[in-house]
Design an enzyme around this catalytic site. Sequence first.
Site, PDB file in Angstrom:
ATOM      1  N   ASP A  78      25.655  25.885  13.539  1.00 37.95           N
ATOM      2  CA  ASP A  78      24.693  25.307  14.439  1.00 37.95           C
ATOM      3  C   ASP A  78      23.577  25.182  12.761  1.00 37.95           C
ATOM      4  O   ASP A  78      23.387  26.415  11.753  1.00 37.95           O
ATOM      5  CB  ASP A  78      24.183  27.290  14.736  1.00 37.95           C
ATOM      6  N   SER A 119      14.934  27.694  23.374  1.00 39.97           N
ATOM      7  CA  SER A 119      16.141  28.538  22.377  1.00 39.97           C
ATOM      8  C   SER A 119      15.403  29.272  21.022  1.00 39.97           C
ATOM      9  O   SER A 119      14.839  29.459  20.252  1.00 39.97           O
ATOM     10  CB  SER A 119      17.352  28.237  22.427  1.00 39.97           C
ATOM     11  N   HIS A 168      19.406  26.187  14.760  1.00 37.85           N
ATOM     12  CA  HIS A 168      18.538  27.487  14.723  1.00 37.85           C
ATOM     13  C   HIS A 168      18.791  27.788  14.140  1.00 37.85           C
ATOM     14  O   HIS A 168      19.401  27.255  12.450  1.00 37.85           O
ATOM     15  CB  HIS A 168      19.246  28.813  15.620  1.00 37.85           C
TER      16      HIS A 168
END
Length: 609
Positions: A575, A332, A578
Amino acid sequence: MADSTKYIPINERSLVSDLKLKNIFSFQTKKTRAFAYVFISVFVAFTFFLAFNPSPDPSSPWFSNIFTTTPIQPNSTTTTTPSSARSHFSSIYSFFFPSNSSTISRSQTLNPDPPNVIKDPPIALNQTQTDGSNQTTSGSPPTQPGSNQTTSGSPPSQHGSNQTTIGSLPSQPGSNQTSETVPNLASEAPKSVPNNATENVVKPSPNPQGSVPISLGKDAGSGPSQRKEEKSTGNNNVASLGKELGIQDLVKNLVNCDLFDGEWVRDESYPLYKPGSCSLIDEQFNCFSNGRPDLGFQMFKWKPKGCTLPRLDGIKMLQLLRGKRLVFVGDSLNRNMWESLICILRNSIKDQTKVYEASGRHHFRAEASYSFVFQDYNCTVELFVAPFLVQEWETKDKNGTKKETLRLDLISSSADQYKTADVVVFNTGHWWTHDKTAKGQDYYQEGSHVYRELNVLEAFRKAMTTWGMWVDANMNPTKTSVFFRGYSASHFSGGQWNSGGACDHEVEPIKNTTYLTPYPDKMIVLEKVFKGMKTRVSYMNITRQTDFRKDGHPSIYRKKHYTAAEIKSPLHYQDCSHWCLPGVPDAWNEILYAQLLVKQYQQNQHQKP
């Protein structure tokens, strides 16, 4: 009569006796005698002039000076020459035979001489050739740049020349010329440079007509670029791009520069696209739409210590990719980079209806692959999901129960779909930190053997060796450029991703290198694999670069709305792996752009004879 008087001295008092005159002419009146004397005097004077040119040639300067006026070049400085001395005789002749037409002014020029007839016009001072000699030319080709010549009937001169031109086309801008007005030609310009003219290389203007500038940001003294879409030319040659845009020297400096040893500098001309302007960003990365109030983290540019990265220009990158496939393969974090590049390229194009996902998808988390088509450039930018690069597998234990394993000896199942791509960017790393991979118990498999326990670093080495062997066996290095993007740093504080780790309070990059984390062991293993490969892999070592950017993660802005259950859940996490878009992955793509420019430059240098 002419022969009898040809060599009589000019100061002879009596040329013919009165007696002979009386014998020839029988004029008795005083008027007729006077007329006869005048006539004979004029005749003798005319004969005297002819004595200096026994065989009058229309092309002779003596003859032409008797009947014509020598043109004087405007604003020219001349010395006394034979032609200027002969002008006295022509003035005497004009006294005896005055012309009915008006006298030609000294500031005017005559009509051009007949072609291929070389004359001897006056020599003008201060007219120097490129080799330092003085030259007078008629009917000649254009002069070399910087030369100073007197030219008659020649085509227009090159830029910077200093010429006096008779009967020529209008001069080029910047030249110092005097030319005769040619009707209906003032708006015409030469369509090509003659073969015998030396090309005058001039640095391009900041924004030449029809070109798209690559802005270098603050470090290069430029502000935000005004990017415009160019017409499709089919030219992806970076040498010509460099010449057109003035970046060739910049690309040369990138060749031996470590693009990953540098620092983040604030640059208010960033980001490369406006927050909220790209609808293709997944909710997980869209911090702006999810309500993040501080946007200062977007205004940073990565600055290597030894060079300056060119600002990523979407149109120019699409020209480099014309007719090609650029593929991202990995987890990702590569999807993070892929979406960043899609937004940059798509936002550089006016007609965005010609940019679309091949299957019509608008969300990019559920499927195994995606492909964005850039119709006008006949290229695609694709993503293949393969978080380990090797195959996730399923096997049965002794009891017949299915369990998940990771085949360290098999490349991912999608590999055949991208092995012929033109540019491939691989990555892996974060999934090797999860519980199953970190513990390595009954999870790693080779052939039919499942390791009861295997150290994660050894398992990673085996998997990367499998990947490297597949690349060597299946990818053509003359067609495919192979990149590997390194490990992207995470910044969990107070716990890990699933145990309360947080980064929502971070709004500035790390400035003190003391607080950076050690270089990951897995990347050391990966570098050893690179050394054992036949294929040259361009390693995008962004680990240290990303370690500075604790401020760039989505943190609590990974979602727009949280449910009551999510807020109360102890497993609720932020998060901090990312990156927000626009943000840090834009810099990865800027480095990728620079590396593609360098590769194309090196290919062109290699192809030169």
